[in-house]
Design a protein around this motif. Structure first.
Motif, short mmCIF file in Angstrom:
data_model
loop_
_atom_site.label_atom_id
_atom_site.label_comp_id
_atom_site.label_asym_id
_atom_site.label_seq_id
_atom_site.Cartn_x
_atom_site.Cartn_y
_atom_site.Cartn_z
N SER A 66 0.84 -1.21 0.00
CA SER A 66 0.00 0.00 0.00
C SER A 66 0.87 1.25 0.00
O SER A 66 0.62 2.21 -0.75
CB SER A 66 -0.92 0.00 1.22
N LEU A 67 1.93 1.24 0.84
CA LEU A 67 2.83 2.39 0.91
C LEU A 67 3.54 2.59 -0.42
O LEU A 67 3.72 3.72 -0.88
CB LEU A 67 3.85 2.20 2.04
N LEU A 68 3.93 1.47 -1.07
CA LEU A 68 4.60 1.54 -2.36
C LEU A 68 3.70 2.22 -3.39
O LEU A 68 4.13 3.09 -4.16
CB LEU A 68 4.99 0.13 -2.83
N ILE A 69 2.41 1.85 -3.38
CA ILE A 69 1.45 2.44 -4.33
C ILE A 69 1.29 3.93 -4.05
O ILE A 69 1.29 4.76 -4.97
CB ILE A 69 0.09 1.70 -4.26
N VAL A 70 1.19 4.29 -2.77
CA VAL A 70 1.07 5.70 -2.39
C VAL A 70 2.29 6.48 -2.88
O VAL A 70 2.19 7.58 -3.44
CB VAL A 70 0.92 5.85 -0.85
N LYS A 71 3.47 5.85 -2.74
CA LYS A 71 4.72 6.50 -3.17
C LYS A 71 4.73 6.69 -4.69
O LYS A 71 5.11 7.76 -5.19
CB LYS A 71 5.91 5.66 -2.71
N LEU A 72 4.30 5.67 -5.41
CA LEU A 72 4.26 5.75 -6.88
C LEU A 72 3.29 6.85 -7.33
O LEU A 72 3.56 7.56 -8.30
CB LEU A 72 3.83 4.41 -7.47
N LEU A 73 2.19 7.00 -6.62
CA LEU A 73 1.16 7.98 -7.02
C LEU A 73 1.54 9.40 -6.63
O LEU A 73 1.33 10.33 -7.39
CB LEU A 73 -0.18 7.61 -6.38
N TYR A 74 2.08 9.55 -5.42
CA TYR A 74 2.27 10.91 -4.88
C TYR A 74 3.73 11.29 -4.69
O TYR A 74 4.02 12.35 -4.17
CB TYR A 74 1.54 11.05 -3.54
N GLY A 75 4.66 10.42 -5.08
CA GLY A 75 6.08 10.74 -4.90
C GLY A 75 6.55 10.48 -3.49
O GLY A 75 5.82 9.88 -2.69
N GLY A 76 7.78 10.94 -3.18
CA GLY A 76 8.43 10.63 -1.90
C GLY A 76 7.65 11.11 -0.70
O GLY A 76 6.73 11.91 -0.80
N PHE A 77 7.99 10.55 0.44
CA PHE A 77 7.31 10.94 1.68
C PHE A 77 7.97 12.15 2.31
O PHE A 77 9.16 12.19 2.45
CB PHE A 77 7.34 9.79 2.69
#
Lengths: 251, 134
Positions: free
Chosen positions: B123-134
């Motif tokens: 889930s975190l990987l998908i969020v990262k792919l969609l919205y860029g770095g944290f």
């Protein structure tokens, strides 16, 4: 009668007397009790001292015969294994097991359950029957361990009483019969896996289970019928996939 | 002489409120209900695609609606149901031992824990792919 200072407890018991009344009714009893009394002791006290017509099933008093099940305060329990001191509500409500027709007082009709047990083919099926001189079919302790948990079922039907799916549709094969099917599926001596799976992997068989999980919660023997049904589902699904992908492979 | 039988099995009716009697039944009903919200979310995504097809003005109008308070609230409810469904589903994974360690099924806590960890990581990987770095 009770001496002064004796602790008293009030019970509300669901009665059904087919020869007298059309509907079940509740009757209250107040009896003396000690901390070491179980619910079945209370029922026996009432039958012996107050009302000999009170009808319920029981036999071993040690949680192995599976006949004394009843809904106590709404939860299916073995009445021989439930201490009155552990019940918080007063009066203690004792009803026949839910989801079964009542025959009299706390006695329910177990015939539908018997039919389900039979439908699960709960016996060893052999394709190559060995002559008796060659002795028994042997099994290692590890092979026994595979199905030991499911073999501990005592047919008390608490799981059927706890199952809302069975409450909704009496055609459902239900928890205990499914666990019993898995018990034979996992038995190294059995060769009838295909036949048995075909019998239980049906619309009203294991696939009707929606995994409420309450059967495993109420099971007094920790058989985990809910888990058994999921294992059967996985078994049936993998077998189907194999048959589709590798039609010529031995099953 | 034939014995007259008075056998009259009594079938009790189940109350429509049976599921309120036990917290585990309530949880089960909510898990079943979660599917309605998951389907609703699928329709929302289709709506979004439809708006995207309508050009930039239509999509902008959609976004204004999407970020409105009632829509955010609805999304929060959908997220809560989606998490409930996922967590209870992963809790189920331990019921089916796919492999054995030294002849025994793996401990339930390990299977559930590992499944949840993989789920959160993906889930975190998908969020990262969609919205860029944290």
């Amino acid at each position: 009668m009770a001496d002064r200072g004796t602790k008293m407890i009030k019970l509300r018991i669901s009665r059904y007397r087919p020869e007298r009344s059309g509907e079940p009714f509740d009757q209250e009893f107040t009896i003396p009790y000690r901390d070491d009394m179980v619910v079945l002791d209370a029922l026996n006290y009432i039958k012996d001292h107050i009302d000999p017509t009170l009808t319920y099933r029981w036999s071993c008093r040690m949680g192995i015969c599976g006949s004394c099940g009843a809904n106590v305060d709404g939860t299916p329990k073995l009445t021989c294994a439930l201490y009155l001191r552990d019940l918080k509500k007063r009066p203690v409500l004792i009803e026949p097991l839910a989801n079964f027709a009542v025959l009299k007082d706390l006695v329910v009709d177990i015939e539908p359950f018997m039919e389900k047990l039979e439908a699960a083919k709960p016996y060893i099926i052999r394709k190559d029957e060995r002559p008796i001189e060659r002795g028994e079919y042997r099994q290692t302790p590890e092979e026994l361990e595979l199905y030991r948990q499911q073999s501990l079922c005592i047919n008390c039907m608490l799981c059927y009483s706890a199952c809302p799916v069975y409450g909704h549709d009496e055609k459902f094969l239900g928890p205990a019969a499914s666990a019993l099917a898995l018990r034979y599926e996992l038995d190294s001596r059995d060769q009838g896996s295909e036949e048995r799976l075909a019998a239980v992997a049906t619309e009203h068989g294991i696939w009707q289970c929606t995994f409420v999980g309450e059967c495993s919660v109420v099971c007094p023997k920790h058989v985990d019928p809910a888990g058994a049904i999921q294992q059967l589902k996985a078994l049936a699904a993998t077998r189907l996939m194999k048959a589709m992908l590798l039609p010529l492979a031995p099953r | 002489m034939a014995v007259e039988t008075v056998r009259k099995p009594y079938v009790r009716q189940r109350s429509a409120w049976w599921w309120t009697k036990n917290p585990r039944y309530v949880l089960f009903q909510f898990r079943e209900l979660s599917s309605v919200f998951v389907v609703l979310y699928a329709f929302l995504v289709l709506w979004q695609l439809w708006a995207l097809r309508g050009g930039s003005d239509a999509y902008y109008a959609f976004l204004v609606m999407w970020y409105s308070r009632p829509m955010m609230a609805l999304n929060a409810v959908i997220l809560a149901f989606a998490i409930l469904h996922s967590v209870t589903w992963f809790a189920l994974t331990a019921k089916v031992p796919l492999f054995r360690i030294k002849g025994r099924p793996p401990p339930a806590a390990l299977v559930i824990g590992a499944s949840l960890a993989i789920w959160v990581a993906l889930s975190l990987l998908i969020v990262k792919l969609l919205y860029g770095g944290f």
